[in-house]
Design a protein around this motif. Structure first.
Motif, PDB file in Angstrom:
ATOM      1  N   PHE A 146      13.328  89.496  62.100  1.00 11.33           N
ATOM      2  CA  PHE A 146      13.947  88.231  61.691  1.00 11.33           C
ATOM      3  C   PHE A 146      14.447  88.264  60.242  1.00 11.33           C
ATOM      4  CE2 PHE A 146      10.738  87.054  64.976  1.00 11.33           C
ATOM      5  CZ  PHE A 146      11.655  86.777  65.982  1.00 11.33           C
ATOM      6  N   ASP A 147      14.154  89.351  59.536  1.00 11.23           N
ATOM      7  CA  ASP A 147      14.600  89.479  58.141  1.00 11.23           C
ATOM      8  C   ASP A 147      15.576  90.636  57.944  1.00 11.23           C
ATOM      9  OD1 ASP A 147      12.935  87.392  57.374  1.00 11.23           O
ATOM     10  OD2 ASP A 147      11.219  88.734  57.058  1.00 11.23           O
ATOM     11  N   LEU A 148      16.103  91.179  59.007  1.00 10.01           N
ATOM     12  CA  LEU A 148      16.981  92.343  58.847  1.00 10.01           C
ATOM     13  C   LEU A 148      18.240  91.951  58.080  1.00 10.01           C
ATOM     14  CD1 LEU A 148      16.836  93.880  62.458  1.00 10.01           C
ATOM     15  CD2 LEU A 148      15.663  94.722  60.400  1.00 10.01           C
ATOM     16  N   PRO A 149      18.725  92.844  57.207  1.00 11.65           N
ATOM     17  CA  PRO A 149      19.988  92.557  56.521  1.00 11.65           C
ATOM     18  C   PRO A 149      21.159  92.635  57.504  1.00 11.65           C
ATOM     19  CG  PRO A 149      19.250  94.793  56.051  1.00 11.65           C
ATOM     20  CD  PRO A 149      18.148  94.136  56.860  1.00 11.65           C
ATOM     21  N   LYS A 150      22.254  92.033  57.107  1.00 10.93           N
ATOM     22  CA  LYS A 150      23.438  92.030  57.986  1.00 10.93           C
ATOM     23  C   LYS A 150      24.262  93.311  57.810  1.00 10.93           C
ATOM     24  CE  LYS A 150      24.528  87.228  58.980  1.00 10.93           C
ATOM     25  NZ  LYS A 150      24.087  87.401  60.356  1.00 10.93           N
ATOM     26  N   HIS A 151      24.781  93.825  58.906  1.00 11.92           N
ATOM     27  CA  HIS A 151      25.771  94.914  58.921  1.00 11.92           C
ATOM     28  C   HIS A 151      25.326  96.139  58.107  1.00 11.92           C
ATOM     29  CE1 HIS A 151      29.031  91.579  59.597  1.00 11.92           C
ATOM     30  NE2 HIS A 151      28.175  91.682  60.595  1.00 11.92           N
ATOM     31  N   ALA A 152      24.047  96.461  58.201  1.00 14.37           N
ATOM     32  CA  ALA A 152      23.512  97.527  57.356  1.00 14.37           C
ATOM     33  C   ALA A 152      23.503  98.896  58.028  1.00 14.37           C
ATOM     34  CB  ALA A 152      22.085  97.161  56.932  1.00 14.37           C
ATOM     35  N   TRP A 153      23.645  98.946  59.361  1.00 11.89           N
ATOM     36  CA  TRP A 153      23.517 100.229  60.061  1.00 11.89           C
ATOM     37  C   TRP A 153      24.707 100.456  60.997  1.00 11.89           C
ATOM     38  CZ3 TRP A 153      19.088  97.058  59.386  1.00 11.89           C
ATOM     39  CH2 TRP A 153      18.105  97.608  58.557  1.00 11.89           C
TER      40      TRP A 153
ATOM     41  N   GLY B 130      23.289  91.628  64.683  1.00  9.06           N
ATOM     42  CA  GLY B 130      23.896  91.286  63.398  1.00  9.06           C
ATOM     43  C   GLY B 130      23.588  92.287  62.298  1.00  9.06           C
ATOM     44  N   ALA B 131      22.532  93.069  62.489  1.00  5.09           N
ATOM     45  CA  ALA B 131      22.169  94.079  61.487  1.00  5.09           C
ATOM     46  C   ALA B 131      23.059  95.315  61.581  1.00  5.09           C
ATOM     47  CB  ALA B 131      20.705  94.483  61.666  1.00  5.09           C
ATOM     48  N   LEU B 132      23.810  95.415  62.692  1.00  8.60           N
ATOM     49  CA  LEU B 132      24.694  96.566  62.878  1.00  8.60           C
ATOM     50  C   LEU B 132      26.108  96.199  62.445  1.00  8.60           C
ATOM     51  CD1 LEU B 132      23.432  97.656  66.423  1.00  8.60           C
ATOM     52  CD2 LEU B 132      22.630  98.435  64.182  1.00  8.60           C
ATOM     53  N   ARG B 133      26.830  97.184  61.951  1.00  8.37           N
ATOM     54  CA  ARG B 133      28.208  96.901  61.554  1.00  8.37           C
ATOM     55  C   ARG B 133      29.042  96.647  62.811  1.00  8.37           C
ATOM     56  NH1 ARG B 133      31.214 100.736  63.399  1.00  8.37           N
ATOM     57  NH2 ARG B 133      30.462 102.882  63.450  1.00  8.37           N
ATOM     58  N   PRO B 134      30.126  95.903  62.694  1.00  4.96           N
ATOM     59  CA  PRO B 134      30.975  95.650  63.867  1.00  4.96           C
ATOM     60  C   PRO B 134      31.442  96.962  64.500  1.00  4.96           C
ATOM     61  CG  PRO B 134      31.583  94.195  62.069  1.00  4.96           C
ATOM     62  CD  PRO B 134      30.583  95.166  61.503  1.00  4.96           C
ATOM     63  N   GLY B 135      31.372  97.025  65.809  1.00  2.00           N
ATOM     64  CA  GLY B 135      31.778  98.223  66.541  1.00  2.00           C
ATOM     65  C   GLY B 135      30.673  99.251  66.695  1.00  2.00           C
ATOM     66  N   ALA B 136      29.495  98.978  66.165  1.00  3.65           N
ATOM     67  CA  ALA B 136      28.398  99.956  66.221  1.00  3.65           C
ATOM     68  C   ALA B 136      27.829 100.051  67.641  1.00  3.65           C
ATOM     69  CB  ALA B 136      27.288  99.547  65.260  1.00  3.65           C
ATOM     70  N   PRO B 137      27.583 101.264  68.117  1.00  2.00           N
ATOM     71  CA  PRO B 137      26.923 101.416  69.416  1.00  2.00           C
ATOM     72  C   PRO B 137      25.432 101.105  69.312  1.00  2.00           C
ATOM     73  CG  PRO B 137      27.328 103.576  68.447  1.00  2.00           C
ATOM     74  CD  PRO B 137      27.926 102.561  67.500  1.00  2.00           C
TER      75      PRO B 137
END
Ligand code: SAM
Length: 264
Positions: A155-162, A190-197
């Motif tokens: 619940f605290d993961l940063p956005k678009h970090a991986w 939401g923690a994954l960048r857009p388009g991330a598998p």
């Protein structure tokens, strides 16, 4: 894994617990995650490679192998005491963050990152059936080089970090509150960048599970619930359900693997 639903050991004890009542539907923050016993969990769930985990791992491997990843930031969320999601990302990882909340699981992960147990070799052999994985000379050394364990909540993961990620048997198994389950999926995507598998695995229909003597809550998700939670945040979604035959344990219906890519 098969979260040992109610019976057995590991994730399992000895009898199916009654369905939760209103008074015992704990939220994530109400659960004593530091009483999670990683040794009991591994012993029960992963000491022998089972057909359902083999199938889920093989499909995850093929999905990431086709995803055109190279030298990227990878994450596994709620790693607990399972290394196979991280192994499925290993050939593509510049870094591999294993995010986990429970203190004993964090300690277990740190030890395993340094030099993982032989128990995980059969899981790597499933990976190495694919040439991309077979080309990795020593997965044990590679994980020690790229792996980092972070004590952090989903619940605290940063956005678009991986750039690629896995979350196995977490959203269904960290709370008895369906809204928290949905929220966990949203935070992971939401923690994954857009388009991330990504690959996410669920126990469907789980009513909770034991790890050693301790009982942990679950949300009895159905396939449609998973689709509803993921669809808004993903495209190229592919679902695969694995039904254990004969049923290995009672207390859940099946496992579901969802793969896809995150939307912007
Ligand atoms: C059923 S286990 C799944 C473990 C592992 N991913 C697997 O495939 O077997 C659920 C895991 O979620 C972790 N967990 C519980 N609450 C969490 C939170 N808020 N954030 C991250 N992980 C959490 C637990 O400690 C446990 O390791």
């Amino acid at each position: 894994m098969a979260l040992t639903p109610a019976a057995g050991s590991g994730c399992g004890a000895s009898s199916t617990p009654p369905p939760p009542t209103r008074s015992d539907r704990p939220a994530n923050s109400q659960v004593e995650w530091d009483s999670f016993d990683p040794q009991a969990y591994v012993r029960h769930n992963y000491s022998a490679l089972r057909d359902d985990d083999r199938e889920i791992l093989g499909r995850t491997r093929d999905f990431f192998a086709d995803a055109e990843l190279s030298d990227v930031r990878c994450v596994d969320v709620g790693s607990g005491a399972n290394l196979y999601p991280a192994l499925s990302l290993l050939p593509f990882a510049h870094s591999m963050d294993l995010c986990e909340w429970s203190t004993p699981n964090v300690s277990w992960l740190r030890t395993q990152i340094d030099h993982y147990d032989e128990l995980w070799d059969p899981y790597w052999r499933v990976c190495a059936e694919h040439p991309t994985y077979a080309a990795l000379a020593d997965p044990r050394i590679r994980l020690a080089q790229v792996g980092r364990v972070r004590q952090t909540s989903v619940f605290d993961l940063p956005k678009h970090a991986w750039d690629a990620g896995t979350m196995f048997f977490v959203a269904c198994s960290i709370s008895a509150d369906p809204a928290e389950s949905q929220h966990a999926i949203g935070r992971f995507l939401g923690a994954l960048r857009p388009g991330a598998p990504f690959a996410v695995a669920f126990m469907l229909g789980s009513r909770g599970y034991h790890v050693g003597q301790r009982w942990f809550p679950a949300v009895a998700l159905q396939r449609a619930d998973v689709v509803a939670s993921i669809a808004a945040g993903a495209y190229d979604l592919d679902l695969h359900e694995v039904r254990p035959t004969p049923p290995l344990r009672d207390g859940y219906l099946s496992m579901l693997l969802a793969t896809g890519r995150t939307r912007a």
